[in-house]
Design a protein around this motif. Structure first.
Motif, mmCIF file in Angstrom:
data_model
loop_
_atom_site.group_PDB
_atom_site.id
_atom_site.type_symbol
_atom_site.label_atom_id
_atom_site.label_comp_id
_atom_site.label_asym_id
_atom_site.label_seq_id
_atom_site.Cartn_x
_atom_site.Cartn_y
_atom_site.Cartn_z
ATOM 1 N N PHE A 105 0.767 -1.149 0.230
ATOM 2 C CA PHE A 105 -0.166 0.031 -0.245
ATOM 3 C C PHE A 105 0.714 0.952 -0.094
ATOM 4 C CE2 PHE A 105 -3.249 -2.694 1.527
ATOM 5 C CZ PHE A 105 -4.457 -2.615 0.623
ATOM 6 N N LEU A 106 1.209 1.353 -1.286
ATOM 7 C CA LEU A 106 2.237 2.965 -1.172
ATOM 8 C C LEU A 106 1.857 4.050 -0.692
ATOM 9 C CD1 LEU A 106 4.117 2.160 -4.662
ATOM 10 C CD2 LEU A 106 4.914 1.603 -2.416
ATOM 11 N N ASP A 107 0.316 4.031 -0.682
ATOM 12 C CA ASP A 107 -0.607 5.406 -0.330
ATOM 13 C C ASP A 107 -1.033 4.957 1.144
ATOM 14 O OD1 ASP A 107 0.253 6.383 -2.702
ATOM 15 O OD2 ASP A 107 -1.635 5.792 -3.453
ATOM 16 N N ALA A 108 -0.823 4.736 1.804
ATOM 17 C CA ALA A 108 -1.080 3.991 3.129
ATOM 18 C C ALA A 108 -1.130 5.355 3.637
ATOM 19 C CB ALA A 108 0.482 2.803 3.992
ATOM 20 N N SER A 112 -5.153 5.655 4.937
ATOM 21 C CA SER A 112 -5.900 6.382 6.292
ATOM 22 C C SER A 112 -6.384 7.569 6.440
ATOM 23 C CB SER A 112 -4.496 5.834 7.041
ATOM 24 O OG SER A 112 -3.588 6.902 7.028
ATOM 25 N N ASN A 113 -5.923 9.017 5.753
ATOM 26 C CA ASN A 113 -6.781 10.050 5.148
ATOM 27 C C ASN A 113 -8.068 9.995 5.314
ATOM 28 O OD1 ASN A 113 -4.317 10.848 7.078
ATOM 29 N ND2 ASN A 113 -3.941 11.765 5.225
ATOM 30 N N HIS A 114 -8.333 8.825 3.907
ATOM 31 C CA HIS A 114 -9.160 9.343 3.883
ATOM 32 C C HIS A 114 -10.397 7.925 4.061
ATOM 33 C CE1 HIS A 114 -8.646 11.549 0.026
ATOM 34 N NE2 HIS A 114 -7.070 11.198 -0.258
ATOM 35 N N LEU A 115 -9.997 7.308 4.950
ATOM 36 C CA LEU A 115 -10.548 5.917 5.855
ATOM 37 C C LEU A 115 -10.114 6.176 7.433
ATOM 38 C CD1 LEU A 115 -10.961 3.314 2.745
ATOM 39 C CD2 LEU A 115 -12.551 4.989 3.529
ATOM 40 N N PRO A 116 -10.235 6.697 8.264
ATOM 41 C CA PRO A 116 -10.238 6.908 9.571
ATOM 42 C C PRO A 116 -10.119 5.308 10.356
ATOM 43 C CG PRO A 116 -11.156 9.191 9.399
ATOM 44 C CD PRO A 116 -11.142 7.949 7.568
ATOM 45 N N PHE A 117 -10.793 4.746 10.121
ATOM 46 C CA PHE A 117 -10.802 3.284 10.648
ATOM 47 C C PHE A 117 -9.540 2.665 10.778
ATOM 48 C CE2 PHE A 117 -13.139 3.120 6.472
ATOM 49 C CZ PHE A 117 -13.182 1.465 6.075
ATOM 50 N N LEU A 118 -9.066 2.984 9.457
ATOM 51 C CA LEU A 118 -7.371 2.357 9.116
ATOM 52 C C LEU A 118 -5.931 3.081 9.102
ATOM 53 C CD1 LEU A 118 -8.789 0.768 5.535
ATOM 54 C CD2 LEU A 118 -8.347 -0.191 7.940
ATOM 55 N N ARG A 119 -5.249 2.789 9.199
ATOM 56 C CA ARG A 119 -3.826 2.910 10.496
ATOM 57 C C ARG A 119 -2.856 2.544 8.755
ATOM 58 N NH1 ARG A 119 -4.173 2.640 16.337
ATOM 59 N NH2 ARG A 119 -6.165 2.825 17.424
ATOM 60 N N ALA A 120 -2.182 3.507 9.010
ATOM 61 C CA ALA A 120 -0.864 3.522 8.181
ATOM 62 C C ALA A 120 0.412 1.896 9.100
ATOM 63 C CB ALA A 120 -0.042 4.190 7.392
ATOM 64 N N ALA A 121 0.568 1.008 8.434
ATOM 65 C CA ALA A 121 1.303 0.367 9.018
ATOM 66 C C ALA A 121 2.203 -0.039 8.498
ATOM 67 C CB ALA A 121 0.859 -0.888 9.167
ATOM 68 N N MET A 122 3.365 -1.131 9.289
ATOM 69 C CA MET A 122 4.453 -0.908 7.923
ATOM 70 C C MET A 122 4.963 -2.529 8.652
ATOM 71 S SD MET A 122 6.575 -0.108 6.017
ATOM 72 C CE MET A 122 6.858 1.565 6.510
ATOM 73 N N VAL A 142 -1.827 -0.919 5.019
ATOM 74 C CA VAL A 142 -3.366 -0.486 5.869
ATOM 75 C C VAL A 142 -3.615 -1.921 7.048
ATOM 76 C CG1 VAL A 142 -3.967 1.777 4.793
ATOM 77 C CG2 VAL A 142 -4.776 -0.914 4.567
ATOM 78 N N ALA A 143 -3.725 -0.729 8.263
ATOM 79 C CA ALA A 143 -4.653 -1.880 8.757
ATOM 80 C C ALA A 143 -5.675 -1.481 9.816
ATOM 81 C CB ALA A 143 -3.412 -2.509 9.879
ATOM 82 N N GLY A 144 -6.283 -2.754 10.558
ATOM 83 C CA GLY A 144 -7.354 -2.428 11.475
ATOM 84 C C GLY A 144 -7.195 -2.063 12.959
ATOM 85 N N ALA A 145 -7.882 -1.492 13.964
ATOM 86 C CA ALA A 145 -7.181 -2.174 15.018
ATOM 87 C C ALA A 145 -8.885 -3.258 15.367
ATOM 88 C CB ALA A 145 -7.182 -0.415 15.797
ATOM 89 N N VAL A 146 -7.947 -3.776 16.280
ATOM 90 C CA VAL A 146 -8.740 -4.407 17.024
ATOM 91 C C VAL A 146 -8.580 -4.305 17.892
ATOM 92 C CG1 VAL A 146 -9.384 -7.017 18.043
ATOM 93 C CG2 VAL A 146 -8.389 -6.547 15.698
ATOM 94 N N SER A 147 -10.325 -3.637 18.905
ATOM 95 C CA SER A 147 -9.927 -3.225 20.622
ATOM 96 C C SER A 147 -10.993 -3.872 21.002
ATOM 97 C CB SER A 147 -10.347 -1.576 20.340
ATOM 98 O OG SER A 147 -9.772 -1.340 19.282
ATOM 99 N N VAL A 148 -10.830 -3.387 21.963
ATOM 100 C CA VAL A 148 -12.067 -4.387 23.595
ATOM 101 C C VAL A 148 -12.619 -3.545 23.170
ATOM 102 C CG1 VAL A 148 -12.131 -5.084 25.564
ATOM 103 C CG2 VAL A 148 -9.857 -6.079 24.238
ATOM 104 N N VAL A 149 -14.159 -2.726 24.025
ATOM 105 C CA VAL A 149 -15.093 -2.096 24.034
ATOM 106 C C VAL A 149 -15.714 -2.554 25.292
ATOM 107 C CG1 VAL A 149 -15.319 -0.951 21.834
ATOM 108 C CG2 VAL A 149 -16.744 -3.024 22.230
ATOM 109 N N ALA A 150 -16.421 -1.973 26.317
ATOM 110 C CA ALA A 150 -17.194 -2.612 26.626
ATOM 111 C C ALA A 150 -18.306 -1.448 27.347
ATOM 112 C CB ALA A 150 -16.882 -2.706 28.173
ATOM 113 N N ARG A 151 -19.686 -1.511 27.492
ATOM 114 C CA ARG A 151 -20.768 -0.853 28.558
ATOM 115 C C ARG A 151 -20.011 -0.233 28.931
ATOM 116 N NH1 ARG A 151 -23.710 -6.100 30.422
ATOM 117 N NH2 ARG A 151 -24.060 -4.254 31.822
#
Length: 175
Positions: A105-108, A112-122, A142-151
């Motif tokens: 992803f040369l434009d990573a 990520s600027n266009h799609l903020p749910f993705l992050r540039a990664a290496m 580009v990568a998506g973050a896997v997060s732990v969420v709670a009520r």
């Protein structure tokens, strides 16, 4: 509560497309990915849309993950897109398979600027095999973050206990 890991969006292209395949090269191609309702496919379609790769000019086929990877490896598709943990055995198989190549992803950062749910990664050189240098070079992803969420009403003590457990079980992302 916390970030558990980053899952790169892997784009593997048939080696027949050439060694220097880029995302733009997928326009007009047959692309396989997990079921349409998956987070992977949703992210992939949005990324491809940035490059004007759409269902109007390319063929997207959606199927269960293991089947999609098997079909790609068998040469029935030009490319496959998968969002998985870097240490997933299926990713390791694809990285070692000479019939497919990882597309960088040369434009990573732009993605990520266009799609903020993705992050540039290496993805570091040799991450999968240091002796054989797989991948052969540092590869922007580009990568998506896997997060732990709670009520919101979860007791603070439980939140702190979960954070402590997460810290013991999960190490910092490699990217």
């Amino acid at each position: 509560i916390g970030l558990v890991q980053l899952q790169p969006l892997y784009v593997f292209a048939s080696a027949e497309l050439g060694r220097r395949s880029m995302l733009d090269d997928l326009r007009g191609r047959r692309i396989v990915m997990p079921p349409r309702a998956s987070a992977t496919s949703a992210a992939a379609l949005r990324v491809l849309g940035l490059y004007d790769i759409t269902e109007d000019n390319s063929e997207f086929v959606f199927m269960p993950l293991t089947e999609a990877i098997a079909e790609l490896r068998a040469g029935r598709y030009d490319a496959g897109i998968f969002m998985l943990a870097a240490e997933n055995p299926l990713v390791r198989q694809l990285m070692a398979d000479s019939s497919v190549r990882l597309i960088p992803f040369l434009d990573a950062r732009a993605i990520s600027n266009h799609l903020p749910f993705l992050r540039a990664a290496m993805l570091p050189r040799g991450a999968y095999d240091a002796a054989d240098s797989i991948p052969a070079a540092d590869t922007p992803m580009v990568a998506g973050a896997v997060s732990v969420v709670a009520r919101g009403d979860l007791h603070p003590y439980l939140v702190y206990a979960m954070l402590e457990a997460l810290g013991r079980v999960h190490r910092l992302p490699r990217y």
